[in-house]
Design a protein around this motif. Sequence first.
Motif, short mmCIF file in Angstrom:
data_model
loop_
_atom_site.label_atom_id
_atom_site.label_comp_id
_atom_site.label_asym_id
_atom_site.label_seq_id
_atom_site.Cartn_x
_atom_site.Cartn_y
_atom_site.Cartn_z
N SER A 17 0.82 -1.20 0.00
CA SER A 17 0.00 0.00 0.00
C SER A 17 0.87 1.27 0.00
O SER A 17 0.56 2.25 -0.69
CB SER A 17 -0.92 -0.06 1.22
OG SER A 17 -1.66 1.09 1.30
N VAL A 18 1.97 1.24 0.76
CA VAL A 18 2.89 2.39 0.73
C VAL A 18 3.37 2.62 -0.69
O VAL A 18 3.34 3.74 -1.22
CB VAL A 18 4.10 2.15 1.69
CG1 VAL A 18 5.19 3.19 1.45
CG2 VAL A 18 3.66 2.18 3.15
N GLN A 19 3.78 1.55 -1.37
CA GLN A 19 4.29 1.68 -2.75
C GLN A 19 3.23 2.32 -3.65
O GLN A 19 3.53 3.23 -4.44
CB GLN A 19 4.62 0.29 -3.34
CG GLN A 19 5.71 -0.46 -2.62
CD GLN A 19 7.08 -0.21 -3.25
OE1 GLN A 19 7.35 0.89 -3.69
NE2 GLN A 19 7.94 -1.20 -3.26
N ARG A 20 1.99 1.83 -3.51
CA ARG A 20 0.90 2.35 -4.37
C ARG A 20 0.63 3.82 -4.08
O ARG A 20 0.46 4.63 -4.98
CB ARG A 20 -0.39 1.56 -4.12
CG ARG A 20 -0.53 0.30 -4.95
CD ARG A 20 -1.98 -0.19 -4.95
NE ARG A 20 -2.52 -0.34 -3.62
CZ ARG A 20 -2.36 -1.42 -2.84
NH1 ARG A 20 -1.64 -2.45 -3.29
NH2 ARG A 20 -2.89 -1.49 -1.64
N GLN A 21 0.58 4.17 -2.78
CA GLN A 21 0.21 5.53 -2.41
C GLN A 21 1.29 6.56 -2.74
O GLN A 21 0.98 7.72 -3.03
CB GLN A 21 -0.13 5.62 -0.91
CG GLN A 21 -1.33 4.79 -0.49
CD GLN A 21 -2.59 5.16 -1.26
OE1 GLN A 21 -2.87 6.34 -1.49
NE2 GLN A 21 -3.34 4.16 -1.70
N ILE A 22 2.56 6.14 -2.68
CA ILE A 22 3.61 7.14 -2.95
C ILE A 22 3.94 7.23 -4.45
O ILE A 22 4.49 8.23 -4.89
CB ILE A 22 4.89 6.92 -2.11
CG1 ILE A 22 5.64 5.66 -2.54
CG2 ILE A 22 4.59 6.92 -0.62
CD1 ILE A 22 7.04 5.57 -1.94
N PRO A 24 2.29 7.99 -7.23
CA PRO A 24 1.95 9.21 -7.97
C PRO A 24 2.75 10.43 -7.52
O PRO A 24 2.81 11.43 -8.25
CB PRO A 24 0.45 9.42 -7.67
CG PRO A 24 0.01 8.33 -6.78
CD PRO A 24 1.18 7.47 -6.42
N LEU A 25 3.34 10.38 -6.32
CA LEU A 25 4.06 11.55 -5.81
C LEU A 25 5.53 11.57 -6.25
O LEU A 25 6.17 12.62 -6.24
CB LEU A 25 4.01 11.57 -4.27
CG LEU A 25 2.62 11.73 -3.66
CD1 LEU A 25 2.67 11.50 -2.16
CD2 LEU A 25 2.08 13.13 -3.95
N ILE A 26 6.03 10.40 -6.65
CA ILE A 26 7.48 10.29 -6.94
C ILE A 26 7.92 11.32 -7.99
O ILE A 26 8.92 12.00 -7.80
CB ILE A 26 7.86 8.85 -7.40
CG1 ILE A 26 7.56 7.83 -6.29
CG2 ILE A 26 9.31 8.77 -7.86
CD1 ILE A 26 8.46 7.86 -5.09
N GLY A 27 7.13 11.48 -9.04
CA GLY A 27 7.50 12.41 -10.12
C GLY A 27 7.49 13.86 -9.70
O GLY A 27 8.07 14.72 -10.37
N THR A 28 6.87 14.16 -8.56
CA THR A 28 6.74 15.57 -8.14
C THR A 28 7.80 15.95 -7.10
O THR A 28 7.87 17.10 -6.66
CB THR A 28 5.36 15.82 -7.48
OG1 THR A 28 5.32 15.11 -6.22
CG2 THR A 28 4.21 15.33 -8.34
N LEU A 29 8.63 14.98 -6.71
CA LEU A 29 9.49 15.21 -5.55
C LEU A 29 10.61 16.22 -5.79
O LEU A 29 11.12 16.80 -4.84
CB LEU A 29 10.10 13.88 -5.06
CG LEU A 29 9.07 12.88 -4.50
CD1 LEU A 29 9.75 11.59 -4.11
CD2 LEU A 29 8.34 13.48 -3.31
N LYS A 30 10.97 16.42 -7.06
CA LYS A 30 12.06 17.38 -7.32
C LYS A 30 11.54 18.81 -7.30
O LYS A 30 12.31 19.76 -7.24
CB LYS A 30 12.73 17.05 -8.66
CG LYS A 30 13.54 15.75 -8.56
CD LYS A 30 14.75 15.76 -9.47
CE LYS A 30 15.65 14.60 -9.17
NZ LYS A 30 15.73 13.62 -10.24
N GLN A 31 10.20 18.96 -7.33
CA GLN A 31 9.63 20.31 -7.28
C GLN A 31 9.63 20.81 -5.84
O GLN A 31 9.75 20.01 -4.90
CB GLN A 31 8.17 20.28 -7.79
CG GLN A 31 8.05 19.86 -9.23
CD GLN A 31 6.65 19.34 -9.54
OE1 GLN A 31 5.69 19.56 -8.81
NE2 GLN A 31 6.54 18.63 -10.65
N GLN A 32 9.41 22.12 -5.69
CA GLN A 32 9.28 22.71 -4.35
C GLN A 32 8.16 22.01 -3.59
O GLN A 32 7.05 21.86 -4.11
CB GLN A 32 8.96 24.21 -4.54
CG GLN A 32 8.72 24.97 -3.27
CD GLN A 32 10.05 25.39 -2.65
OE1 GLN A 32 11.07 25.50 -3.33
NE2 GLN A 32 10.03 25.60 -1.36
#
Length: 279
Positions: A17-22, A24-32
């Motif tokens: 579940s952690v893998q699934r939930q995070i 979509p956020l992985i691609g945004t992590l380099k942004q502010q």
Amino acid sequence: MKRQIDWIPVLVQCRDSVQRQIAPLIGTLKQQQPDLGIGAGGDPIRQVDLAAEKAIVNTLESFGISFTLISEESGIEEYGGRPCECYVTTDPIDGTTNLLRGIPFSATSIAISTKQTLNTVFAALVADLNHEVVYTAQKGKGAFLNGKRITSSKLTTIDEAVIGLDLNTYRIQKIARQVTSLIENTKHIRPFGANALELCYVADGRTDAFVDLRGKLRTTDIAAAWLMLKEAGARMVLPSGKTLNAKLSPKQHVSFIAAGNPQIQEIILDLIRTKKEAK
Ligand code: IPD
Ligand code: CA
């Protein structure tokens, strides 16, 4: 009477579940990242940390488990309504800096215990979030990597040992002599940046030891790996050489030496004992 829970499949579902939930956020992590305040452990909270914590809580609730959560993010909270069946100590994401930077070395760490102390942890999972690498352990039943039993290193000489060393501090002068003494005596030093996973590397013999003398690591980071080490035949002690036990809390900090076997542990203890900072 307390009901029996088959913990390993539950913990593996938490990881899934952690893998699934995070994801979509992985691609945004380099942004502010939005300012979400400071977590119970004292570090800034990131969306990805909260998403991982929520995934763990929701999964445990879906199994109808009543528990006290001890998390690096939210601190201590009760879930499930009925009397607490267990303590769940988690660092939802260990190695957040690595994750934010795209360095593939981060993990989720979950430990189940009967009390709020390290020595009562009886089931644990540490999962590498970048690879199919899942460490699990149950008290008295061994430690496993992807279902295969693991044991710690038998190497007893320091010069060829591979030793993890946490140097992540602004106050390196406090431990400089001890750390220098260790570095001078081995040629393979490895700071990777996610302690829970680095400790599991000691459990399965990828490394021979892991040393953190900073006095700033939270017990939420080591709770699960502590059981992995114990069940794999490795040892985790205080810099004094005494057995490590501590309260499970995001505010409880420890220094320790984890070693694959007693001989390598003693060599490291000797090296750091004789080199305490001069007064
Ligand atoms: C961090 C990692 C890192 C250690 C830090 C921890 P976090 O965990 O384990 O290796 O040096 O002290 O805070 O903050 O990414 O969960
Ligand atoms: Ca964390």
